[in-house]
Write a protein that holds these residues in place. Sequence first.
Motif, PDB file in Angstrom:
ATOM      1  N   UNK A   1       0.838  -1.200   0.000  1.00 38.79           N
ATOM      2  CA  UNK A   1       0.000   0.000   0.000  1.00 38.79           C
ATOM      3  C   UNK A   1       0.875   1.252   0.000  1.00 38.79           C
ATOM      4  N   UNK A   2       1.944   1.236   0.794  1.00 36.39           N
ATOM      5  CA  UNK A   2       2.869   2.372   0.834  1.00 36.39           C
ATOM      6  C   UNK A   2       3.665   2.481  -0.465  1.00 36.39           C
ATOM      7  N   UNK A   3       4.001   1.340  -1.046  1.00 41.29           N
ATOM      8  CA  UNK A   3       4.697   1.351  -2.332  1.00 41.29           C
ATOM      9  C   UNK A   3       3.837   2.018  -3.406  1.00 41.29           C
ATOM     10  N   UNK A   4       2.562   1.680  -3.421  1.00 43.07           N
ATOM     11  CA  UNK A   4       1.654   2.306  -4.378  1.00 43.07           C
ATOM     12  C   UNK A   4       1.567   3.810  -4.130  1.00 43.07           C
ATOM     13  N   UNK A   5       1.470   4.196  -2.867  1.00 43.97           N
ATOM     14  CA  UNK A   5       1.400   5.616  -2.516  1.00 43.97           C
ATOM     15  C   UNK A   5       2.670   6.337  -2.961  1.00 43.97           C
ATOM     16  N   UNK A   6       3.818   5.682  -2.801  1.00 43.98           N
ATOM     17  CA  UNK A   6       5.097   6.262  -3.224  1.00 43.98           C
ATOM     18  C   UNK A   6       5.055   6.602  -4.712  1.00 43.98           C
ATOM     19  N   UNK A   7       4.686   5.629  -5.514  1.00 44.92           N
ATOM     20  CA  UNK A   7       4.681   5.842  -6.964  1.00 44.92           C
ATOM     21  C   UNK A   7       3.665   6.899  -7.377  1.00 44.92           C
ATOM     22  N   UNK A   8       2.467   6.831  -6.814  1.00 47.81           N
ATOM     23  CA  UNK A   8       1.428   7.743  -7.262  1.00 47.81           C
ATOM     24  C   UNK A   8       1.635   9.163  -6.731  1.00 47.81           C
ATOM     25  N   UNK A   9       2.377   9.318  -5.646  1.00 48.85           N
ATOM     26  CA  UNK A   9       2.756  10.662  -5.206  1.00 48.85           C
ATOM     27  C   UNK A   9       3.595  11.345  -6.284  1.00 48.85           C
TER      28      UNK A   9
ATOM     29  N   UNK B   1      14.153  -0.782  -2.373  1.00 51.12           N
ATOM     30  CA  UNK B   1      14.744   0.187  -1.444  1.00 51.12           C
ATOM     31  C   UNK B   1      15.793   1.050  -2.142  1.00 51.12           C
ATOM     32  N   UNK B   2      16.656   0.415  -2.918  1.00 47.23           N
ATOM     33  CA  UNK B   2      17.713   1.148  -3.620  1.00 47.23           C
ATOM     34  C   UNK B   2      17.113   2.091  -4.662  1.00 47.23           C
ATOM     35  N   UNK B   3      16.193   1.587  -5.462  1.00 50.00           N
ATOM     36  CA  UNK B   3      15.620   2.401  -6.535  1.00 50.00           C
ATOM     37  C   UNK B   3      14.799   3.566  -6.002  1.00 50.00           C
ATOM     38  N   UNK B   4      14.061   3.348  -4.929  1.00 46.68           N
ATOM     39  CA  UNK B   4      13.294   4.441  -4.339  1.00 46.68           C
ATOM     40  C   UNK B   4      14.233   5.517  -3.781  1.00 46.68           C
ATOM     41  N   UNK B   5      15.320   5.088  -3.166  1.00 49.17           N
ATOM     42  CA  UNK B   5      16.282   6.060  -2.657  1.00 49.17           C
ATOM     43  C   UNK B   5      16.885   6.898  -3.770  1.00 49.17           C
ATOM     44  N   UNK B   6      17.206   6.259  -4.887  1.00 50.37           N
ATOM     45  CA  UNK B   6      17.773   6.995  -6.018  1.00 50.37           C
ATOM     46  C   UNK B   6      16.738   7.928  -6.641  1.00 50.37           C
TER      47      UNK B   6
ATOM     48  N   UNK C   1      17.457  11.181 -14.390  1.00 48.28           N
ATOM     49  CA  UNK C   1      17.843  10.253 -13.325  1.00 48.28           C
ATOM     50  C   UNK C   1      16.622   9.753 -12.558  1.00 48.28           C
ATOM     51  N   UNK C   2      15.665  10.633 -12.323  1.00 50.61           N
ATOM     52  CA  UNK C   2      14.461  10.230 -11.597  1.00 50.61           C
ATOM     53  C   UNK C   2      13.672   9.195 -12.392  1.00 50.61           C
ATOM     54  N   UNK C   3      13.490   9.456 -13.681  1.00 48.75           N
ATOM     55  CA  UNK C   3      12.750   8.512 -14.523  1.00 48.75           C
ATOM     56  C   UNK C   3      13.488   7.183 -14.634  1.00 48.75           C
ATOM     57  N   UNK C   4      14.807   7.237 -14.738  1.00 50.55           N
ATOM     58  CA  UNK C   4      15.588   5.999 -14.824  1.00 50.55           C
ATOM     59  C   UNK C   4      15.451   5.169 -13.549  1.00 50.55           C
ATOM     60  N   UNK C   5      15.410   5.832 -12.391  1.00 54.54           N
ATOM     61  CA  UNK C   5      15.259   5.109 -11.127  1.00 54.54           C
ATOM     62  C   UNK C   5      13.906   4.412 -11.053  1.00 54.54           C
ATOM     63  N   UNK C   6      12.861   5.097 -11.502  1.00 54.15           N
ATOM     64  CA  UNK C   6      11.527   4.493 -11.491  1.00 54.15           C
ATOM     65  C   UNK C   6      11.456   3.348 -12.496  1.00 54.15           C
ATOM     66  N   UNK C   7      12.022   3.543 -13.676  1.00 49.69           N
ATOM     67  CA  UNK C   7      12.011   2.463 -14.670  1.00 49.69           C
ATOM     68  C   UNK C   7      12.793   1.251 -14.164  1.00 49.69           C
ATOM     69  N   UNK C   8      13.921   1.493 -13.510  1.00 50.65           N
ATOM     70  CA  UNK C   8      14.696   0.384 -12.961  1.00 50.65           C
ATOM     71  C   UNK C   8      13.898  -0.344 -11.886  1.00 50.65           C
TER      72      UNK C   8
ATOM     73  N   UNK D   1      11.566  -5.375 -10.405  1.00 50.20           N
ATOM     74  CA  UNK D   1      10.430  -6.074  -9.805  1.00 50.20           C
ATOM     75  C   UNK D   1       9.861  -7.096 -10.786  1.00 50.20           C
ATOM     76  N   UNK D   2       9.757  -6.713 -12.057  1.00 54.12           N
ATOM     77  CA  UNK D   2       9.228  -7.628 -13.077  1.00 54.12           C
ATOM     78  C   UNK D   2      10.116  -8.853 -13.230  1.00 54.12           C
ATOM     79  N   UNK D   3      11.415  -8.652 -13.154  1.00 47.72           N
ATOM     80  CA  UNK D   3      12.344  -9.778 -13.271  1.00 47.72           C
ATOM     81  C   UNK D   3      12.150 -10.767 -12.128  1.00 47.72           C
TER      82      UNK D   3
END
Length: 242
Positions: free
Chosen positions: A140-148, A186-191, A203-210, A215-217
């Motif tokens: 739930x927090x992960x979803x909130x992170x992305x949608x923020x 954790x690493x990708x959210x920090x970046x 850099x922000x978009x690359x971190x989200x894409x990574x 996760x998909x992998x």
Amino acid sequence: MTQNLLDLAGIDRPMKTTLRDQIYTRLREAIMAGRFLPGQHLGIIALAEALNVSAMPVREALRQLVAEGALEMLPNRMVKVPVMTHERFRQILGIRLLLEGHATELATPHFTDAQCDRLQELSDGMAAALAENDAETYFALNQDFHFTIYKASNSDVLMQHIRMLWLKMGPFIRLSYNQSGVKATEVNHGEAIAALRAHDPVAAANAIRMDLMEAAEVIQEVNPAAFTDVEPTAELHVLDEE
């Protein structure tokens, strides 16, 4: 499944909002947050009892979710969380990389320190949930992170399409809950937070894409039972009115 259903209780109705809309929203959010897993069957009566409502508004909400591709209709007043082929999974991932990366790029130039602080709070909350092995709070927090981040793009069109993709992928995102998956997150959210503070859209978009790709992998490697080798055929079933 019982715990998932019980956690959906507590429907209330703000003025001018129908009970059916409230149930639809609650179920949609539960699917997006990974509260139900691929292949899981859900019964109208069980859902209605868990929500403490009659079957009719639940049936209507489920019909909309079926129409949106979030659920599949089964006979005997049942619906199922879809499984999918690896190819379909990869296609949806590809679209997510484009849309969610673009939303992040749009959000970055005007992303504020207060919004970055909020992302850090969410990230810290995810770490606390992980320590308690509380997967539902974690996602739930992960979803909130992305949608923020995505909401800060100020693009209603992007948000509409991103929500629809999360509606299809939410049950699969939950399957990334293992040691390698949560460490990568954790690493990708920090970046992502660091790049947003620096107003660096690339850099922000690359971190989200990574974050999405790693996760998909994990999902595909660790959870083969969530996938099928054959694209499901569409069968017409009707949620009866009894």
